[in-house]
Design an enzyme around this catalytic site. Structure first.
Site, PDB file in Angstrom:
ATOM      1  N   GLY A  60      59.539 -45.097-144.171  1.00  0.00           N
ATOM      2  CA  GLY A  60      58.089 -45.257-144.090  1.00  0.00           C
ATOM      3  C   GLY A  60      57.396 -43.971-144.472  1.00  0.00           C
ATOM      4  N   GLN A 112      50.781 -37.950-145.244  1.00  0.00           N
ATOM      5  CA  GLN A 112      51.977 -37.135-145.480  1.00  0.00           C
ATOM      6  C   GLN A 112      52.072 -36.621-146.911  1.00  0.00           C
ATOM      7  OE1 GLN A 112      54.663 -40.187-143.400  1.00  0.00           O
ATOM      8  NE2 GLN A 112      55.711 -38.245-143.012  1.00  0.00           N
ATOM      9  N   LEU A 135      59.748 -37.621-142.252  1.00  0.00           N
ATOM     10  CA  LEU A 135      59.861 -36.830-143.486  1.00  0.00           C
ATOM     11  C   LEU A 135      59.039 -35.545-143.399  1.00  0.00           C
ATOM     12  CD1 LEU A 135      59.768 -39.684-146.174  1.00  0.00           C
ATOM     13  CD2 LEU A 135      61.767 -38.476-145.262  1.00  0.00           C
ATOM     14  N   HIS A 168      55.127 -45.730-135.620  1.00  0.00           N
ATOM     15  CA  HIS A 168      55.283 -44.343-136.091  1.00  0.00           C
ATOM     16  C   HIS A 168      54.291 -44.035-137.223  1.00  0.00           C
ATOM     17  CE1 HIS A 168      58.050 -40.852-137.304  1.00  0.00           C
ATOM     18  NE2 HIS A 168      57.208 -40.950-138.314  1.00  0.00           N
ATOM     19  N   GLU A 169      54.200 -44.957-138.182  1.00  0.00           N
ATOM     20  CA  GLU A 169      53.339 -44.704-139.348  1.00  0.00           C
ATOM     21  C   GLU A 169      51.854 -44.820-138.972  1.00  0.00           C
ATOM     22  OE1 GLU A 169      54.725 -43.338-141.764  1.00  0.00           O
ATOM     23  OE2 GLU A 169      56.766 -43.892-141.218  1.00  0.00           O
ATOM     24  N   HIS A 224      50.594 -41.722-137.492  1.00  0.00           N
ATOM     25  CA  HIS A 224      50.260 -40.688-138.489  1.00  0.00           C
ATOM     26  C   HIS A 224      48.781 -40.766-138.908  1.00  0.00           C
ATOM     27  CE1 HIS A 224      53.854 -38.455-139.504  1.00  0.00           C
ATOM     28  NE2 HIS A 224      54.582 -39.535-139.739  1.00  0.00           N
TER      29      HIS A 224
END
Ligand code: CO
Length: 162
Positions: free
Chosen positions: A46, A51, A89, A130-131, A134
């Site tokens: 993902g 990011q 990442l 999780h994403e 962000h």
């Protein structure tokens, strides 16, 4: 299409709140295509636009069952609980145990701006959370129960397979 640079923890942009996507145009499609390529090259499951330094509410996910593009995602239902290891990442080489819902249902727009429903359990549910975190400047480390090493994760998975 192009590979973009992934920003890592310490860069202020990761802590900022992303703004909604309002234009579903070629610029967005280019961003999504680049995010997909960048995620695949980095061997991730993902990636959020922040990011790659773009503060817009856009995510790409592929947990092994096909690419999903989520624009302006909103979680509408969760249930259950799971604890598992996560990496990011933007935090290369680090892993931690995080508690997440085991089931997540959300609504999001696709690249054409159409609202769709998505749902997932286990890894996919965790990836959704999780994403989306962000997009609000949150990284898994903020919710980590404890840090683990790559070796510990491998040992844990092996234990389950045996
Ligand atoms: Co991440």
């Amino acid at each position: 299409m192009a590979i973009r640079k992934i920003v890592t923890l310490g860069d202020d942009v990761l802590r900022k709140k992303s703004r909604p996507v309002v234009k579903f145009d070629e610029k967005l499609w280019q961003l999504l295509d680049d995010m997909k390529d960048t995620m695949i090259k980095a061997d991730g499951v993902g990636l959020a636009a922040v990011q790659v330094g773009v503060l817009r509410r856009a995510i790409v996910i592929d947990v092994g069952d096909g690419l999903i593009e989520l624009i302006n995602p909103e979680i509408i239902e969760t249930s259950g609980e799971q604890e598992g290891s996560e990496g990011c990442l933007s935090l290369p080489g680090r892993y931690g145990i995080v508690k997440r819902p085991n089931y997540v249902k959300l609504r999001a727009q696709n690249r054409k701006g159409q609202w769709r429903l998505y749902e997932g359990t286990e890894l996919k549910a965790r990836c959704f959370c999780h994403e989306i975190d962000h997009l609000d400047g949150i990284v898994y480390k903020d919710k980590e129960i404890k840090e683990v090493t790559a070796e510990e994760i491998l040992a844990d998975r092996k234990g389950k397979d045996d």
